[in-house]
Scaffold this active site. Structure first.
Site, PDB file in Angstrom:
ATOM      1  N   GLU A 346      24.133   2.737   6.038  1.00  0.00           N
ATOM      2  CA  GLU A 346      23.591   3.068   4.578  1.00  0.00           C
ATOM      3  C   GLU A 346      23.941   4.449   4.667  1.00  0.00           C
ATOM      4  O   GLU A 346      23.764   5.152   4.225  1.00  0.00           O
ATOM      5  CB  GLU A 346      21.992   3.511   4.869  1.00  0.00           C
ATOM      6  CG  GLU A 346      21.013   1.588   4.934  1.00  0.00           C
ATOM      7  CD  GLU A 346      20.079   1.510   5.212  1.00  0.00           C
ATOM      8  OE1 GLU A 346      18.957   2.387   4.229  1.00  0.00           O
ATOM      9  OE2 GLU A 346      19.208   0.948   4.547  1.00  0.00           O
ATOM     10  N   GLU A 463      19.314  -8.384   8.941  1.00  0.00           N
ATOM     11  CA  GLU A 463      17.966  -7.912   8.748  1.00  0.00           C
ATOM     12  C   GLU A 463      17.402  -9.147   7.445  1.00  0.00           C
ATOM     13  O   GLU A 463      16.409  -8.710   6.451  1.00  0.00           O
ATOM     14  CB  GLU A 463      17.446  -6.548   7.887  1.00  0.00           C
ATOM     15  CG  GLU A 463      18.531  -5.317   8.960  1.00  0.00           C
ATOM     16  CD  GLU A 463      18.501  -4.043   8.256  1.00  0.00           C
ATOM     17  OE1 GLU A 463      17.773  -3.720   7.751  1.00  0.00           O
ATOM     18  OE2 GLU A 463      18.619  -2.653   9.173  1.00  0.00           O
TER      19      GLU A 463
HETATM   20  C1  XIL Z   1      12.814  -0.392   8.320  1.00  0.00           C
HETATM   21  C2  XIL Z   1      11.501  -0.511   9.294  1.00  0.00           C
HETATM   22  O1  XIL Z   1      11.060  -2.529   8.984  1.00  0.00           O
HETATM   23  C3  XIL Z   1       9.742   0.118   8.672  1.00  0.00           C
HETATM   24  O2  XIL Z   1       9.028  -0.205   9.887  1.00  0.00           O
HETATM   25  C4  XIL Z   1      10.269   1.345   8.999  1.00  0.00           C
HETATM   26  O3  XIL Z   1       9.453   2.063   8.669  1.00  0.00           O
HETATM   27  C5  XIL Z   1      11.907   2.441   8.061  1.00  0.00           C
HETATM   28  O4  XIL Z   1      12.563   0.847   8.540  1.00  0.00           O
HETATM   29  N1  XIL Z   1      17.810  -0.861   6.859  1.00  0.00           N
HETATM   30  C6  XIL Z   1      17.522  -1.266   7.916  1.00  0.00           C
HETATM   31  C7  XIL Z   1      15.753  -0.905   8.809  1.00  0.00           C
HETATM   32  O5  XIL Z   1      18.189  -0.299   8.344  1.00  0.00           O
HETATM   33  O6  XIL Z   1      16.317  -0.194  10.184  1.00  0.00           O
HETATM   34  C8  XIL Z   1      14.468  -0.270   8.164  1.00  0.00           C
HETATM   35  O7  XIL Z   1      13.794  -0.831   8.799  1.00  0.00           O
HETATM   36  C9  XIL Z   1      14.753  -1.208   6.203  1.00  0.00           C
HETATM   37  C10 XIL Z   1      15.757  -1.243   6.116  1.00  0.00           C
END
Ligand code: XIL
Length: 540
Positions: A346, A463
């Site tokens: 990101e 994801e």
């Molecule tokens: C999220 C997790 O699911 C949560 O438990 C945490 O509090 C925050 O991060 N993008 C990403 C992931 O790359 O690492 C994130 O995961 C969700 C968004």
């Protein structure tokens, strides 16, 4: 190594000795992977022999030469198994072949006279891939006693070599190697049966004059169904990763939700806390999964020792040291099981597609280059990814593409791009819906960049979850169906699809980002049952 023809047995023994020598040295190099073998007193032996197959063990690799022709099975290799429990048990093996071929895997349950055979078919590529089969809990009243591999007679020219290594079985509690027996080849025309006299001939493989059936395809698990397309991944966190033993067999890739992040491992500069990640990886690797490393450098939650650094060179040094040490730790501890890393996560803003200020404000794009170079130094084999969300948004995607182009043109070691894929369907207070066309446009754009630059880029869907606050099973299934149709169409570039969780019992989307209530985003419901969405992805 060549042995005189008249002395083949001696040759085999020599090869076996050589194999064990290297095997023992491997155990010393990777103590974690192998020490339980000896604690448990498990037998270790790997030798594949067949009447029609030439078998050579070289180092940790066994090469099975097979000859096959239409309507005949050229032969198969069999392993006798003892001491496997009925509980969740996995056979794990790395396979490749000289050509892409189907291989039938046969699991023989029960003993002579009371046997049941379960088939599965996998497609072997020309690069080593790990195949993990769930073998326990398939037939509760019979235990597994044989596993056989049949290279396909579809192989070009009816000739090829199957390469086997890291043949292990693991269950929840044990980690034992198993004993491999040898059997004769099987010729469908004559059905020579078990000419070697070792072990017993079972089920429909024995008998005389019986025509060998065409390989039936009975994929049980999602990853098997997708073996010729891409890996199927799941994500879980420290508090829940042990909760899914009944369904995690569908997945052959695993991502730690937070435990490999900067804010878990590297909260204090120079001190590394790997405790949670190490436990989770040990568990998941034993359950047949490869690991997506996620994520090295992410602005979100990054500790002050990094975000507070205002000097460019100092910041780059800190990033270099952190990335190198973390990747090296996992490489040293788990070998190639961590097969890829999200190196930078990101870096681009939503909206106008500018760079996020964090790190970039001090070091420019060099912070990204430094992270990738450090990761590659620490692990030359792991695939290195840039990972981001909203890639279906054209402005943001174009910004990512420009960034990737600059990295590629500068020779930065980058192997792929991760599309997070946090998607949504309307209902339950959600008033937007992800467009499948926009998702496919993003995939096309990354593929075009690879073509334009001549630099191969893998795409991982990293994801995936679909916000579904209305718990609308039919609409969710339809969205998953369309998405996976797109993913399958692009399986030349997409090499892994991971869901950000596994079942509706828990998702980071629940009660978050301005939405209340549960999000019901997955293929399995709260009770771990398959939803219509599972069927939509599985049945095609
Ligand atoms: C999220 C997790 O699911 C949560 O438990 C945490 O509090 C925050 O991060 N993008 C990403 C992931 O790359 O690492 C994130 O995961 C969700 C968004």
């Amino acid at each position: 190594m060549e042995y005189p023809k008249g002395n083949r047995l001696a040759g085999r023994i020599m090869r076996l000795k050589k194999f064990f020598g290297i095997f023992l040295s491997l155990i010393m190099v990777f103590p974690f992977a192998a020490c339980d073998v000896f604690k448990e007193g498990g037998k270790t032996s790997v030798l594949w022999v067949s009447q029609t197959m030439e078998t050579v063990s070289d180092g940790d690799e066994t090469q099975i030469t097979f000859v096959a022709s239409d309507n005949k099975f050229g032969g198969y290799a069999e392993s006798g198994v003892s001491g496997m429990s009925d509980e969740d048990t996995f056979l794990s093996v790395d396979l490749k072949a000289t050509a892409e071929i189907p291989v039938k895997v046969e699991f023989v349950y029960g003993s002579v006279g009371d046997q049941t055979v379960v088939y599965s078919q996998i497609n072997i590529g020309t690069e080593y891939e790990n195949y993990a089969f769930r073998t326990g809990n398939v037939l509760s009243n019979k235990s597994l006693n044989k596993i056989r591999l049949f290279p396909s007679y579809n192989a070009a020219g009816g000739y090829g070599i199957l390469y086997v290594k890291n043949l292990t079985y693991n269950d929840y509690y044990l980690n034992k190697f198993f004993e491999v027996k040898t059997v004769a080849s099987q010729d469908a025309g004559e059905n020579s049966g078990n000419g070697s006299g070792q072990g017993d001939q079972s089920g429909n493989q024995g008998g005389s004059g019986e025509q060998q059936p065409v390989v039936p395809v009975t994929a049980t698990y999602l990853y098997e169904k997708y073996s010729q397309y891409f890996k199927i991944g799941m994500c879980a966190g420290d508090s829940d990763y042990r909760n899914y033993g009944d369904i995690d067999g569908h997945y052959n890739s695993f991502t730690c939700e937070n435990e490999m992040k900067l804010y878990t491992i590297g909260n204090n500069e120079g001190q590394y806390d790997y405790s949670k990640a190490d436990n989770m990886l040990r568990y998941m690797i034993n359950r047949g999964k490869k690991i997506r490393g996620h994520a090295l450098i992410w602005y979100n939650g990054a500790p002050q020792w990094l975000t507070g650094c205002r000097d460019k060179q100092q910041l780059l040094n800190k990033i270099d040291t952190y990335c190198y040490n973390v990747v090296k730790h996992f490489k040293d501890s788990f070998g190639d099981s961590v097969y890829c890393w999200d190196v930078v996560n990101e870096a681009i803003n939503d909206g106008n597609g500018t760079y996020r200020d964090c790190f970039y404000g001090v070091a420019g794009i060099d912070f990204i280059k430094t992270a990738f170079r450090a990761a590659r130094r620490a692990d030359p084999n792991a695939k290195l990814f840039y990972n981001d969300y909203n890639m279906d948004d054209r402005t943001k995607r174009n910004a990512v593409i420009n960034m990737l182009r600059e990295l590629i043109n500068d020779g930065v070691p980058i192997d792929g791009v991760g599309m997070q894929a946090h998607y949504a369907i309307q209902g339950g207070g959600v008033n937007y819906e992800t467009s499948i066309n926009n998702v496919e446009s993003a995939i096309n754009a990354f593929e075009n960049l690879a073509e334009e630059t001549g630099h191969p880029l893998e795409i991982h869907i990293t994801e995936l979850d679909i916000r579904n606050h209305g718990n609308n099973n039919a609409a969710l299934a339809q969205k998953y169906k369309e998405l996976f149709e797109v993913f399958r169409r692009h399986s030349n570039s997409i090499t892994c699809v991971t869901t950000w969780g596994i079942c509706d019992a828990y998702s980071w989307l629940d009660n978050s980002q301005g939405y209340s209530g549960k999000a019901y985003p997955f293929l399995f419901d709260e009770g771990h049952n398959k939803k219509a969405a599972f069927d939509a992805v599985f049945n095609f």
